[in-house]
Design a protein around this motif. Structure first.
Motif, PDB file in Angstrom:
ATOM      1  N   LEU A 106       0.844  -1.193   0.000  1.00 10.69           N
ATOM      2  CA  LEU A 106       0.000   0.000   0.000  1.00 10.69           C
ATOM      3  C   LEU A 106       0.880   1.244   0.000  1.00 10.69           C
ATOM      4  N   ARG A 107       0.692   2.094  -0.996  1.00  8.52           N
ATOM      5  CA  ARG A 107       1.511   3.291  -1.145  1.00  8.52           C
ATOM      6  C   ARG A 107       0.654   4.514  -1.470  1.00  8.52           C
ATOM      7  N   TRP A 108       1.153   5.658  -1.021  1.00  6.37           N
ATOM      8  CA  TRP A 108       0.546   6.919  -1.429  1.00  6.37           C
ATOM      9  C   TRP A 108       0.909   7.189  -2.877  1.00  6.37           C
ATOM     10  N   GLY A 109       0.205   8.087  -3.501  1.00 10.27           N
ATOM     11  CA  GLY A 109       0.415   8.352  -4.919  1.00 10.27           C
ATOM     12  C   GLY A 109       1.772   8.926  -5.259  1.00 10.27           C
ATOM     13  N   ASP A 110       2.508   9.419  -4.249  1.00  7.79           N
ATOM     14  CA  ASP A 110       3.870   9.903  -4.508  1.00  7.79           C
ATOM     15  C   ASP A 110       4.912   8.808  -4.331  1.00  7.79           C
ATOM     16  N   GLY A 111       4.443   7.574  -4.119  1.00  5.67           N
ATOM     17  CA  GLY A 111       5.345   6.436  -3.996  1.00  5.67           C
ATOM     18  C   GLY A 111       5.752   6.093  -2.588  1.00  5.67           C
ATOM     19  N   ARG A 112       5.413   6.923  -1.635  1.00  2.00           N
ATOM     20  CA  ARG A 112       5.806   6.670  -0.250  1.00  2.00           C
ATOM     21  C   ARG A 112       4.899   5.596   0.360  1.00  2.00           C
ATOM     22  N   PRO A 113       5.473   4.617   1.065  1.00  2.00           N
ATOM     23  CA  PRO A 113       4.622   3.572   1.666  1.00  2.00           C
ATOM     24  C   PRO A 113       3.652   4.159   2.694  1.00  2.00           C
ATOM     25  N   VAL A 114       2.449   3.636   2.723  1.00  2.00           N
ATOM     26  CA  VAL A 114       1.518   3.956   3.804  1.00  2.00           C
ATOM     27  C   VAL A 114       2.050   3.285   5.058  1.00  2.00           C
ATOM     28  N   SER A 115       2.210   4.046   6.125  1.00  2.00           N
ATOM     29  CA  SER A 115       2.926   3.528   7.289  1.00  2.00           C
ATOM     30  C   SER A 115       2.129   3.673   8.574  1.00  2.00           C
ATOM     31  N   ALA A 116       2.665   3.047   9.612  1.00  2.00           N
ATOM     32  CA  ALA A 116       2.065   3.171  10.940  1.00  2.00           C
ATOM     33  C   ALA A 116       2.098   4.619  11.424  1.00  2.00           C
TER      34      ALA A 116
END
Length: 552
Positions: A106-116
């Protein structure tokens, strides 16, 4: 129609190159409302939920079969798998800690992982009343959040509830975009959030699609999210167009300007059935009954509506069965409270309010309202029994119901003054800030066995001090109801919980916090070339499963 179909098929077989349709890479959807905001945690509108279904993934969701399942997480927490554990809170009460682990891809649209950290930020913002998030009880009861690792977070709750595995409305927010805006001034965050100021920022979206264009009040355009790692959606682009007039919405469908109309916010049932009779062969039209409670919210801080006898008279003066029969072909289910007969906790023995004009008039007499020379009742101070009656402007069905209710109330000596507003104003300002004085017709959409704390508990009455969080727009206050709303979630025994639900429904039917009308069936209108759309009949919109949609 059959000979014509044969002829068309024959032409197609002789001239395949000419008959072949161009590839469909765009889907244009019509809805009747425009979201007041795109922020996942602020305001509650079906229009927003529908749009975000394409562009975001909640942690957990009730699926089309009404089962709780993971969507943004990889495993549903349970006591059996150890991701939920009973414990004692620091002050000695029974508690529980629940761990959710995000999907690895799962990633945000800028490529950064969705995180805790994104979930931690959402929890921190939600616990601050000045932020104005909804569902405040969830954040209050989760008294500690612990980041376990970059993908896992544990919440410690001060009570054990039957729905402990559900994350509810708690959704990750891109902390790298939003945290600084929130920390600067939590109270004004709702207007400074990137969801308000730069909604096309790819970093806000983690679903199959991302928002690429916003036309306030008119439409939202989405395109495939390049960072989405799940099943690829069929369409390169989805255009969602807001047409608040249902007459114009139908006209645009017939003119080919829209491919489909979303049932969650589409044509009223009467309009859809008439369309089906006229041009049903052009479209697929499906009717989905669900947990959609059409009702009148009434302002209990208005003195005449604070009187329970007046509220009871209001419902008995309306011939709801006749309205359902004549306007909706009998397809709506009469509501006697806020719990749908489709839900397992529904109590068939609750008090019902039949159409009884004589009893309605008698109750108004008891309440001190006597007929005036023009037939409209007045109290001893000479004040007229006048109620402002509002709904979403442009909804042809609701406006027709308004006219009928106005006439029926007048027969009982009640004057209804109709004043409607665009949905984004009605939901974004008038209801959420309790700026109405009379009755407002709209629908609550719920999940299975959804405890209605946010709409009925006295702590959930929106106030300026709490930055208008909460959805108890009526201002209903009842100590026993508050106690039930606190007791139901923590009762794990199903049959004992059923008894509590029965008492809740009995109070609702007697006190009438709102005026029940019916449980709505939604009419979904799809092009015949579209497959895979499966409405849920509850809070989760069909757009959450857009990757199942296919062109045939």
């Amino acid at each position: 129609m059959k000979p014509r179909l044969v002829a068309l098929l024959a032409i197609a077989s002789l001239t395949p190159a000419l008959a072949q349709s161009p590839p469909r890479d765009q889907l244009t959807i019509g809805i009747t409302q425009y979201p007041a905001t795109l922020h996942p945690n602020i305001e509650s509108m079906a229009a927003k939920s529908y749009v975000l279904g394409f562009a975001r993934r909640p942690l957990t969701v009730y699926d089309q079969d009404w089962a709780l399942t993971c969507m943004g997480c990889d495993t549903l927490p349970s006591l059996d798998n150890g991701m939920a554990q009973r414990e004692t809170t620091p002050d000695g009460r029974p508690g529980i800690r629940v761990t959710w682990r995000l999907r690895e891809d799962l990633r945000w649209g800028d490529g950064r992982p969705v995180s805790a950290e994104d979930l931690l930020f959402a929890w921190q913002a939600g616990r601050d009343f000045s932020t104005g998030f909804g569902g405040s009880e969830f954040y209050r009861s989760a008294y500690e959040a612990i980041v376990v690792d970059p993908r896992s977070i544990t919440l410690r709750f001060d009570r054990v509830t039957f729905e402990y595995a559900s994350a509810g409305d708690w959704q990750p927010l891109p902390a790298h975009v939003e945290r600084a805006r929130w920390e600067q001034e939590p109270r004004s965050y709702r207007s400074r959030s990137a969801y308000e100021t730069e909604p096309t920022n790819p970093a806000l979206w983690n679903g199959p699609y991302r928002v690429i264009q916003v036309q306030p009040g008119a439409g939202i355009t989405l395109e495939r999210n390049d960072t989405w790692a799940g099943p690829a959606p069929a369409f390169r682009r989805i255009a969602i167009r807001t047409v608040e007039s249902t007459t114009a919405l139908e006209a645009q469908l017939l003119a080919g300007q829209l491919d489909m109309i979303a049932g969650e916010l589409g044509l009223p049932l009467d309009q859809a059935t008439a369309l089906e009779r006229r041009v049903g062969a052009r479209f697929r039209i499906g009717y989905k009954p669900g947990l959609i409670y059409e009702h009148l919210d009434v302002n209990h801080d208005t003195p005449l509506l604070a009187d329970r006898r007046v509220r009871q008279a209001l419902v008995m003066a309306i011939d709801r069965a006749q309205i359902v029969s004549r306007l909706f072909d009998g397809r709506q289910v009469l509501a006697h409270g806020n719990v749908n007969p489709l839900d397992w906790v529904y109590d068939q023995s609750i008090r019902q309010w039949p159409h009884d004009p004589a009893r309605a008039r008698a109750l108004l007499e008891e309440a001190g309202w006597r007929p005036g020379p023009d037939g409209i009742r007045r109290n001893q101070a000479g004040e007229r029994l006048t109620i402002e009656l509002m709904t979403t402007a442009g909804n042809r069905s609701r406006e027709a119901v308004q006219q009928v209710i106005q006439g029926m109330w007048r027969q009982a000596g009640i004057e209804a003054r109709i004043r409607n507003e665009p949905p984004r104003v009605l939901f974004g300002e008038t209801l959420s800030k309790r700026r109405f004085t009379g009755a407002v017709m709209f629908a609550w959409i719920s999940a299975p066995e959804s405890v209605p704390r946010t709409t009925l508990h006295s702590d959930e009455i929106p106030t300026a001090e709490r930055n208008w969080s909460g959805q108890n727009y009526t201002g209903f206050r009842n100590a026993e109801m508050d106690a039930l709303l606190e007791a139901i979630p923590i009762e794990l025994d199903r049959e004992k919980r059923r008894a509590l639900w029965q008492r809740l429904q009995a109070i609702y039917a007697e006190e009438l916090p709102a005026i029940p009308l019916w449980f709505r069936a939604d009419a979904h209108v799809w092009p015949r070339w579209l497959d895979g759309v499966r409405p849920t009949g509850h809070l989760a919109p069909s757009s959450l499963w857009v990757t199942d949609w296919a062109v045939r």
